[in-house]
Design an enzyme around this catalytic site. Sequence first.
Site, short mmCIF file in Angstrom:
data_model
loop_
_atom_site.label_atom_id
_atom_site.label_comp_id
_atom_site.label_asym_id
_atom_site.label_seq_id
_atom_site.Cartn_x
_atom_site.Cartn_y
_atom_site.Cartn_z
N ASP A 92 -25.56 -43.20 11.28
CA ASP A 92 -24.63 -42.92 10.18
C ASP A 92 -23.28 -42.54 10.78
OD1 ASP A 92 -23.77 -42.31 7.48
OD2 ASP A 92 -23.86 -40.21 8.03
N SER A 93 -22.28 -42.44 9.92
CA SER A 93 -20.96 -42.01 10.38
C SER A 93 -20.95 -40.54 10.78
CB SER A 93 -19.94 -42.25 9.26
OG SER A 93 -20.38 -41.60 8.08
N GLU A 114 -19.77 -31.46 3.05
CA GLU A 114 -19.68 -30.99 4.44
C GLU A 114 -19.19 -29.55 4.52
OE1 GLU A 114 -18.39 -33.73 7.36
OE2 GLU A 114 -19.83 -35.23 6.63
N CYS A 166 -25.96 -45.27 6.65
CA CYS A 166 -24.65 -45.15 6.01
C CYS A 166 -24.45 -46.27 4.98
CB CYS A 166 -23.60 -45.26 7.12
SG CYS A 166 -21.91 -45.17 6.54
#
Length: 270
Positions: free
Chosen positions: A12-13, A154, A75
């Site tokens: 994933d990123s 986040e 992702c």
Amino acid sequence: MSDNNTPIGVFDSGVGGLTVAREIIRQLPNESIVYFGDTARVPYGSKSKETIIRYSRQIVRFLRTKNVKAIVVACNTASAYALDTIEKELDIPMIGVVKPGAKSAIANTRNKRIGIIGTEGTIKSELYTEFIHGIDPDIEVLGKACPLFVPLVEEGMLHDTVTDEIASRYLNDLKKQEIDSLILGCTHYPLLRSTVGKIMGNKVNLVNPAYETAVSLGELLNQKGIAADKTNSPVYEYYVSDAAERFKSFANSIMPVKTEMIRLVNIEEY
Ligand code: DGL
């Protein structure tokens, strides 16, 4: 170790793909995982297709050095932009999160009105729409980019009045469109499920592509005869391109298994 017990590569990123890794751990508890989070180059959601393909190729090259038997593109943006190109270059199976999520929405919609929320890249790519129309052209597909959701997650603002306010601004239009299914088309969005659910109401079925991807992965491994042995004790390895400590604390807030060891990788070397 037999070949079947070699790990699955998941990338994933950044941290978001952990929502996919945790579903794999829950549903396929004998499978080992090598996870790569591209924390130095996140976000992918606002980057071009060419860049995402280049990044994904580097990550796949890195994961191949770990002897992975299959690759999961966790992702949504990379699944939308890079999967079709890269899977043709590989001799191991590769799956993304877009098709499993879309399939589940198609199977469950009754009024043939499906909404999708995701990053700008995912919504702009129209891959979800294309895939859904390939199966049923009569389905109305309504997309909405929600770029602030990723930073809110986040920052740990999962239950916060600011998040509620932003979510209702993003979702108000979709709510008026009488969709009966909404695909949470970004790695981070399953973590906002209750916020989104409150706004959309209980008549809208929220589709979590992370869950559906783990189901599809299980089917794929069985079909190829490469599922891990029932006696295999899984090993979970985590690699990131930057900010390992930040990754670790996020991982430990959402993963079912404690994340101890996270290693840094210079992904530009691959
Ligand atoms: N992982 C990305 C996705 O699912 C979200 C974060 C980003 O923009 O890189 O599309």
